[in-house]
Design an enzyme around this catalytic site. Structure first.
Site, PDB file in Angstrom:
ATOM      1  N   HIS A 161       0.966  -1.235   0.304  1.00 15.91           N
ATOM      2  CA  HIS A 161       0.006  -0.181  -0.170  1.00 15.91           C
ATOM      3  C   HIS A 161       0.993   0.798   0.028  1.00 15.91           C
ATOM      4  CE1 HIS A 161      -3.897   2.561   1.490  1.00 15.91           C
ATOM      5  NE2 HIS A 161      -2.495   3.444   2.052  1.00 15.91           N
ATOM      6  N   GLU A 162       1.995   1.684   1.283  1.00 16.95           N
ATOM      7  CA  GLU A 162       2.714   2.360   1.311  1.00 16.95           C
ATOM      8  C   GLU A 162       3.597   2.782  -0.302  1.00 16.95           C
ATOM      9  OE1 GLU A 162       2.386   4.915   3.364  1.00 16.95           O
ATOM     10  OE2 GLU A 162       0.966   3.735   4.568  1.00 16.95           O
TER      11      GLU A 162
END
Length: 181
Positions: A22-23
């Protein structure tokens, strides 16, 4: 105790993959749209240690687990400088959407793998505590939860950046001023 330990063995890797991808997705999209900040700070790494926030990743979830509360935490956000993006308004929307979009892609991949693993199994066989099936199921749930939770239009979640880009410019500036609050 062994149930808790086996659940942790299944949940922790699923959480790590979901959060790290996600990051990193935020950082890759920002780089593609002109902002090299995440690359400059060596945050485009799949190494989970680069994304650990000591309080949000370790202390808060650990404390909540010990006291039996709902486990909640966060990772260190990938840095994005809006003014370095080629088109700051729409660039931030794309950067924000990249994280939840990646979680939905991971959930889809997890669903396909889960379907392949359980293909031909009876209901009783699927109900048996198989670590792989359980891990894939939680991987799917974690990614779906992270995607939709992060799409909430509340600062600092990704949904707030998307909403800000969709608002008329005058309203977007007012909404942006709410972010520090």
């Amino acid at each position: 105790m062994t149930d808790t330990l086996s659940l942790a063995v299944v949940l922790v890797p699923a959480l790590i993959v979901a959060i790290v991808f996600h990051e990193v997705a935020h950082g890759w999209v920002a780089l593609a749209l002109g902002d090299p900040t995440a690359k400059e700070q060596r945050r485009l790494s799949l190494n989970p240690l680069r994304h650990v926030d000591p309080i949000g990743t370790l202390l808060v979830p650990g404390f909540l687990a010990v006291v039996g509360g709902p486990i909640f935490g966060w990772a260190k956000p990938v840095p994005v400088m809006k003014n370095r993006l080629d088109n700051p308004r729409y660039g931030m929307m794309a950067v924000a959407a990249a994280g939840p979009g990646t979680n939905l892609l991971l959930a889809a991949i997890g669903a396909v793998v889960l379907g392949l693993v359980t293909h031909g199994m009876t209901a009783q066989e699927m109900a048996a505590p198989d670590m792989l099936v359980q891990g894939l199921f939680y991987f799917l749930l974690i990614n779906i939860f992270l995607a939709f939770f992060n799409l909430l239009p509340i600062p600092p979640f990704d949904g707030s950046h998307i909403l800000e880009g969709l608002l008329p410019p005058r309203w977007a500036r007012a909404y942006e001023r709410l972010r520090p609050i």
